[in-house]
Design a protein around this motif. Structure first.
Motif, mmCIF file in Angstrom:
data_model
loop_
_atom_site.group_PDB
_atom_site.id
_atom_site.type_symbol
_atom_site.label_atom_id
_atom_site.label_comp_id
_atom_site.label_asym_id
_atom_site.label_seq_id
_atom_site.Cartn_x
_atom_site.Cartn_y
_atom_site.Cartn_z
ATOM 1 N N HIS A 77 37.860 26.611 29.178
ATOM 2 C CA HIS A 77 38.139 25.870 27.940
ATOM 3 C C HIS A 77 38.951 26.735 26.977
ATOM 4 O O HIS A 77 39.865 26.247 26.295
ATOM 5 C CB HIS A 77 36.814 25.446 27.308
ATOM 6 N N GLU A 116 26.611 23.483 24.360
ATOM 7 C CA GLU A 116 26.502 23.640 22.905
ATOM 8 C C GLU A 116 25.863 24.973 22.537
ATOM 9 O O GLU A 116 26.195 25.568 21.505
ATOM 10 C CB GLU A 116 25.719 22.473 22.312
ATOM 11 N N GLN A 157 32.111 22.417 21.803
ATOM 12 C CA GLN A 157 31.922 21.027 21.375
ATOM 13 C C GLN A 157 31.959 20.098 22.575
ATOM 14 O O GLN A 157 32.838 20.212 23.435
ATOM 15 C CB GLN A 157 32.998 20.617 20.371
ATOM 16 N N VAL A 158 31.010 19.172 22.642
ATOM 17 C CA VAL A 158 30.850 18.294 23.798
ATOM 18 C C VAL A 158 30.597 16.867 23.329
ATOM 19 O O VAL A 158 29.958 16.647 22.301
ATOM 20 C CB VAL A 158 29.640 18.736 24.678
ATOM 21 N N ARG A 159 31.096 15.920 24.113
ATOM 22 C CA ARG A 159 30.754 14.520 23.918
ATOM 23 C C ARG A 159 30.314 13.952 25.268
ATOM 24 O O ARG A 159 30.934 14.229 26.293
ATOM 25 C CB ARG A 159 31.933 13.707 23.383
ATOM 26 N N HIS A 216 39.097 12.911 22.456
ATOM 27 C CA HIS A 216 38.172 14.052 22.456
ATOM 28 C C HIS A 216 38.804 15.249 23.158
ATOM 29 O O HIS A 216 38.714 16.391 22.685
ATOM 30 C CB HIS A 216 36.861 13.691 23.161
ATOM 31 N N ARG A 241 37.456 19.021 22.863
ATOM 32 C CA ARG A 241 36.064 18.810 23.252
ATOM 33 C C ARG A 241 35.963 18.592 24.753
ATOM 34 O O ARG A 241 36.853 17.995 25.354
ATOM 35 C CB ARG A 241 35.497 17.586 22.528
#
Length: 236
Positions: A41, A92, A97-99, A121, A126
């Protein structure tokens, strides 16, 4: 460092989260996965994740226990939600950041799957975890990965497994099993190689999405895969 694949769908089996114990979720495996995902990431890779539910319940195995196939598949889909939330929590904890987006509406737990929102996102940095399969019985999470990869226009599907690629037969049972460094979609279908189901393979073939199958238990392999290093087997 410039990754070969800018936007990926990473497919992980539920069993991979289990480890060697009885607990369906190994804290060590979750932490290691989160750290590997954070690593890619941070070099700018946009990450979608599809996780199976076999560590909790697998629809097909439910038939042997007297569970109707459709009911069993829905049970399996709900298992993927639990796994997705576990991975979200681990990510997290690493400051990522995660959805979580679900194909079965459950607004108290996760967002509904909306492809434009998922892409937004990703563009905002994210990680997006897709859970509850396609929302329909009789479709595997491999097919979910292929479908979501097509919808978000991913560059590649990375399939993390317990073996280091695709073989002509089960390497756990046959010492003379031969590994493929690369193979075409058509050959994978014709040889009935049990890595992804035929629906998933066909969808990737139609949408020209390469699949990289690799060993997730070897540290750093996810990074190597997104960099385009020769690991595992590439289906293209």
């Amino acid at each position: 460092m410039t990754p070969k694949y800018k936007r990926i769908v990473l497919k992980i089996s539920g069993e991979a989260l289990k480890g060697n114990g009885e607990d369906p979720h190994s804290p060590e495996i979750l932490k290691d996965l989160a750290r590997q995902l954070k690593e890619i990431h941070e070099i700018g890779v946009q990450i979608c994740l599809v996780v199976g539910g076999g560590n909790i319940f697998r629809g097909l195995k439910g038939i042997d226990k007297g569970v109707d196939r459709t009911t069993g598949d829905y049970m399996g889909m709900l298992a993927t939600v639990i796994n997705g939330l576990a991975i979200m929590n681990a990510l997290e904890a690493e400051g990522v950041q995660v959805r979580v987006q679900t194909a079965i509406p459950m607004e108290k737990v996760a967002e509904p799957f909306i492809v434009r929102k998922a892409i937004r996102h990703l563009e905002k940095g994210r990680i997006v975890i897709f859970v509850a399969g396609t929302g329909n019985p009789y479709f595997s999470t491999d097919t979910t990965a292929s479908l979501r990869a097509s919808e978000v226009q991913a560059d590649c599907i990375l399939k993390a497994t317990k073996v280091d690629g695709i073989y002509d037969k089960d390497p756990m049972k046959f010492a003379d099993a031969v590994k493929f460094d690369s193979i075409s979609y058509i050959d994978a279908l014709e040889k009935r190689l049990a890595v992804m189901d035929s629906t998933a393979f066909s969808m990737c073939m139609d949408n020209k999405i390469p699949i990289v199958v690799f060993d997730m238990n070897k540290p750093g392999n996810i990074l190597r895969a997104v960099k385009g290093e020769k690991i595992g087997t590439t289906v293209s």
